[in-house]
Motif scaffolding. Structure first.
Motif, PDB file in Angstrom:
ATOM      1  N   LYS A   1      36.815  33.457  29.825  1.00  0.00           N
ATOM      2  CA  LYS A   1      37.175  32.122  30.809  1.00  0.00           C
ATOM      3  C   LYS A   1      35.870  32.084  31.936  1.00  0.00           C
ATOM      4  O   LYS A   1      35.768  30.529  32.740  1.00  0.00           O
ATOM      5  CB  LYS A   1      38.213  31.393  30.323  1.00  0.00           C
ATOM      6  N   VAL A   2      36.402  32.706  32.876  1.00  0.00           N
ATOM      7  CA  VAL A   2      36.237  33.284  34.406  1.00  0.00           C
ATOM      8  C   VAL A   2      34.814  33.450  34.121  1.00  0.00           C
ATOM      9  O   VAL A   2      33.688  32.076  34.583  1.00  0.00           O
ATOM     10  CB  VAL A   2      36.792  34.362  34.671  1.00  0.00           C
ATOM     11  N   MET A   3      33.838  33.592  33.433  1.00  0.00           N
ATOM     12  CA  MET A   3      32.511  34.010  33.134  1.00  0.00           C
ATOM     13  C   MET A   3      31.595  32.798  32.944  1.00  0.00           C
ATOM     14  O   MET A   3      31.512  32.539  33.125  1.00  0.00           O
ATOM     15  CB  MET A   3      32.779  35.192  31.993  1.00  0.00           C
TER      16      MET A   3
ATOM     17  N   GLN B   1      37.856  33.105  40.420  1.00  0.00           N
ATOM     18  CA  GLN B   1      36.647  32.177  40.481  1.00  0.00           C
ATOM     19  C   GLN B   1      35.813  32.634  41.866  1.00  0.00           C
ATOM     20  O   GLN B   1      34.625  31.810  42.395  1.00  0.00           O
ATOM     21  CB  GLN B   1      37.160  30.409  40.065  1.00  0.00           C
ATOM     22  N   GLU B   2      37.421  31.749  43.006  1.00  0.00           N
ATOM     23  CA  GLU B   2      36.759  31.895  44.070  1.00  0.00           C
ATOM     24  C   GLU B   2      36.139  32.660  44.276  1.00  0.00           C
ATOM     25  O   GLU B   2      35.058  33.106  45.402  1.00  0.00           O
ATOM     26  CB  GLU B   2      38.240  30.623  44.709  1.00  0.00           C
ATOM     27  N   ALA B   3      37.404  34.415  44.406  1.00  0.00           N
ATOM     28  CA  ALA B   3      36.750  35.065  45.543  1.00  0.00           C
ATOM     29  C   ALA B   3      35.207  35.070  44.039  1.00  0.00           C
ATOM     30  O   ALA B   3      34.421  36.208  44.661  1.00  0.00           O
ATOM     31  CB  ALA B   3      37.510  36.165  43.929  1.00  0.00           C
TER      32      ALA B   3
ATOM     33  N   LEU C   1      47.040  40.922  46.164  1.00  0.00           N
ATOM     34  CA  LEU C   1      46.785  40.380  44.759  1.00  0.00           C
ATOM     35  C   LEU C   1      45.919  41.311  43.388  1.00  0.00           C
ATOM     36  O   LEU C   1      46.014  40.385  42.283  1.00  0.00           O
ATOM     37  CB  LEU C   1      45.872  39.174  44.899  1.00  0.00           C
ATOM     38  N   GLY C   2      45.131  41.875  43.926  1.00  0.00           N
ATOM     39  CA  GLY C   2      44.017  42.897  43.018  1.00  0.00           C
ATOM     40  C   GLY C   2      42.692  43.055  43.655  1.00  0.00           C
ATOM     41  O   GLY C   2      42.390  43.898  44.966  1.00  0.00           O
ATOM     42  N   LEU C   3      41.978  43.586  42.398  1.00  0.00           N
ATOM     43  CA  LEU C   3      40.513  43.738  42.265  1.00  0.00           C
ATOM     44  C   LEU C   3      39.133  42.268  42.072  1.00  0.00           C
ATOM     45  O   LEU C   3      39.996  41.859  40.703  1.00  0.00           O
ATOM     46  CB  LEU C   3      39.898  44.906  42.279  1.00  0.00           C
ATOM     47  N   CYS C   4      38.346  42.101  42.822  1.00  0.00           N
ATOM     48  CA  CYS C   4      37.265  41.120  42.776  1.00  0.00           C
ATOM     49  C   CYS C   4      35.969  40.778  42.938  1.00  0.00           C
ATOM     50  O   CYS C   4      35.849  41.441  44.301  1.00  0.00           O
ATOM     51  CB  CYS C   4      37.917  39.619  42.115  1.00  0.00           C
ATOM     52  N   GLY C   5      34.898  41.604  42.374  1.00  0.00           N
ATOM     53  CA  GLY C   5      33.513  41.567  43.015  1.00  0.00           C
ATOM     54  C   GLY C   5      32.986  42.416  42.371  1.00  0.00           C
ATOM     55  O   GLY C   5      32.819  42.516  40.949  1.00  0.00           O
ATOM     56  N   LEU C   6      31.802  42.828  43.689  1.00  0.00           N
ATOM     57  CA  LEU C   6      30.492  43.113  42.626  1.00  0.00           C
ATOM     58  C   LEU C   6      30.694  44.880  42.178  1.00  0.00           C
ATOM     59  O   LEU C   6      31.653  45.533  43.230  1.00  0.00           O
ATOM     60  CB  LEU C   6      29.197  43.319  43.693  1.00  0.00           C
ATOM     61  N   GLY C   7      30.673  45.703  40.647  1.00  0.00           N
ATOM     62  CA  GLY C   7      30.428  47.037  41.075  1.00  0.00           C
ATOM     63  C   GLY C   7      28.975  47.724  40.811  1.00  0.00           C
ATOM     64  O   GLY C   7      28.345  47.011  39.836  1.00  0.00           O
ATOM     65  N   ILE C   8      29.453  48.765  40.125  1.00  0.00           N
ATOM     66  CA  ILE C   8      27.969  49.772  39.323  1.00  0.00           C
ATOM     67  C   ILE C   8      28.851  50.564  38.513  1.00  0.00           C
ATOM     68  O   ILE C   8      29.082  51.112  38.144  1.00  0.00           O
ATOM     69  CB  ILE C   8      27.662  50.227  40.267  1.00  0.00           C
TER      70      ILE C   8
ATOM     71  N   VAL D   1      24.125  45.984  38.252  1.00  0.00           N
ATOM     72  CA  VAL D   1      25.440  45.288  38.778  1.00  0.00           C
ATOM     73  C   VAL D   1      26.360  44.138  37.621  1.00  0.00           C
ATOM     74  O   VAL D   1      25.972  43.540  37.331  1.00  0.00           O
ATOM     75  CB  VAL D   1      24.944  44.998  39.915  1.00  0.00           C
ATOM     76  N   GLU D   2      27.449  45.069  38.149  1.00  0.00           N
ATOM     77  CA  GLU D   2      28.855  43.782  37.209  1.00  0.00           C
ATOM     78  C   GLU D   2      29.574  43.077  38.346  1.00  0.00           C
ATOM     79  O   GLU D   2      29.567  43.436  39.258  1.00  0.00           O
ATOM     80  CB  GLU D   2      29.363  44.415  36.193  1.00  0.00           C
ATOM     81  N   ILE D   3      30.274  41.986  37.883  1.00  0.00           N
ATOM     82  CA  ILE D   3      31.278  41.128  38.262  1.00  0.00           C
ATOM     83  C   ILE D   3      32.186  41.974  37.597  1.00  0.00           C
ATOM     84  O   ILE D   3      32.746  41.397  36.540  1.00  0.00           O
ATOM     85  CB  ILE D   3      31.150  39.929  39.014  1.00  0.00           C
ATOM     86  N   GLY D   4      33.430  42.002  38.536  1.00  0.00           N
ATOM     87  CA  GLY D   4      34.339  41.744  38.234  1.00  0.00           C
ATOM     88  C   GLY D   4      36.064  41.686  38.221  1.00  0.00           C
ATOM     89  O   GLY D   4      35.672  41.006  39.229  1.00  0.00           O
ATOM     90  N   TRP D   5      37.365  41.249  37.431  1.00  0.00           N
ATOM     91  CA  TRP D   5      38.219  40.834  38.444  1.00  0.00           C
ATOM     92  C   TRP D   5      39.659  41.646  37.785  1.00  0.00           C
ATOM     93  O   TRP D   5      39.667  41.526  36.409  1.00  0.00           O
ATOM     94  CB  TRP D   5      37.569  39.279  38.098  1.00  0.00           C
ATOM     95  N   ARG D   6      40.300  42.378  38.301  1.00  0.00           N
ATOM     96  CA  ARG D   6      41.913  42.698  37.453  1.00  0.00           C
ATOM     97  C   ARG D   6      42.730  41.891  38.941  1.00  0.00           C
ATOM     98  O   ARG D   6      42.802  42.192  40.200  1.00  0.00           O
ATOM     99  CB  ARG D   6      42.033  43.472  36.841  1.00  0.00           C
ATOM    100  N   LEU D   7      43.310  41.006  38.228  1.00  0.00           N
ATOM    101  CA  LEU D   7      44.706  40.896  39.475  1.00  0.00           C
ATOM    102  C   LEU D   7      46.149  40.606  38.800  1.00  0.00           C
ATOM    103  O   LEU D   7      46.505  40.704  38.111  1.00  0.00           O
ATOM    104  CB  LEU D   7      44.760  39.008  39.886  1.00  0.00           C
ATOM    105  N   ILE D   8      46.912  40.675  39.704  1.00  0.00           N
ATOM    106  CA  ILE D   8      48.552  40.875  39.362  1.00  0.00           C
ATOM    107  C   ILE D   8      48.483  38.791  38.866  1.00  0.00           C
ATOM    108  O   ILE D   8      48.590  38.158  39.663  1.00  0.00           O
ATOM    109  CB  ILE D   8      49.116  41.195  40.713  1.00  0.00           C
TER     110      ILE D   8
END
Ligand code: COA
Length: 196
Positions: free
Chosen positions: A151-153, A119-121, A82-89, A102-109
């Motif tokens: 909006k997610v933020m 949001q859930e992830a 479905l994509g990527l979501c979570g913590l990254g540097i 440390v950032e939180i990021g997301w990219r989904l299909i």
């Protein structure tokens, strides 16, 4: 040494999602997602297979180095990527004005949009970041025009300080995506929201 025993990106399952580390089998899903113009609307361009292969290598490298690298979101019932979501540097050739972070990021299909999956992830990874990794702060940033991401933020209770808007170092001068917004969430803010 407690550091040595914490898995910084555990395999987590919810009713509908699997959140996990990157594996070789995820490359094709990443390539397809990054080639979709709808997904990449707020990035300078869609990504070629070669661009995505390089991104995959960077994610694997970070996963190895830091223990996490904006992990995978998979549909639990089907195993679909479905994509990527979570913590990254972030690791750009030029520093960001708020490094180190440390950032939180997301990219989904697109099939995964509009279902509260980001949001859930994100809530799970924010909780993990603050309560297990004991981070003091997690940030998120996006192009100032990327309202879906912003909006997610906001839904996650992250806070923007307009004075911290910045120009992304990798985007050329004058490009409409150059200006970015920064949102921050402190451990105290997160714990107050989650535990009342
Ligand atoms: C940014 C992105 C992850 C947002 O996805 P999203 O699905 O809108 O985000 P959320 O998880 O917050 O879901 C909220 C939506 O799901 C709906 N929803 C449905 N069921 C829900 C549930 N159980 N819980 C919460 N929201 C739910 C909400 O009503 C909301 O819909 P709306 O936007 O029409 O009001 C997605 O658009 C994306 O991948 N974009 C392309 C990549 C990108 O730009 N990434 C960011 C770069 S910085």
């Amino acid at each position: 040494m407690i550091e040595a025993v914490i898995d910084k990106c555990p395999h987590i399952e919810t009713e509908r999602l699997v959140l996990r580390k990157w594996e070789e089998r995820d490359l094709d899903g990443l390539v397809e997602m990054n080639a979709d113009p709808l997904v990449m609307e707020f990035f300078p361009s869609v990504m070629s297979r070669q661009d995505s292969e390089r991104m995959f290598e960077r994610l694997m490298f970070k996963q190895e180095k830091y223990g996490f690298g904006t992990p995978v979101v998979e549909e639990r019932a089907t195993g679909r990527f479905l994509g990527l979501c979570g913590l990254g540097i972030p690791s750009y050739p030029e520093p960001l004005p708020f490094d180190p972070c440390v950032e939180i990021g997301w990219r989904l299909i697109p099939d995964a949009w509009g279902r509260g999956i980001a949001q859930e992830a994100s809530r799970i990874w924010l909780g993990f970041g603050f309560e297990i990794l004991l981070l003091d702060e997690i940030v998120s940033f996006t192009a100032a025009t990327n309202w879906r991401s912003e909006k997610v933020m906001q839904r996650l209770g992250m806070v923007r300080h307009a004075s911290e808007d910045f120009n992304h170092p990798l985007i050329e001068e004058g490009h409409p995506l150059k200006r970015h917004v920064l949102y921050r969430l402190s451990k105290e803010q997160f714990l107050r929201q989650s535990h009342g």
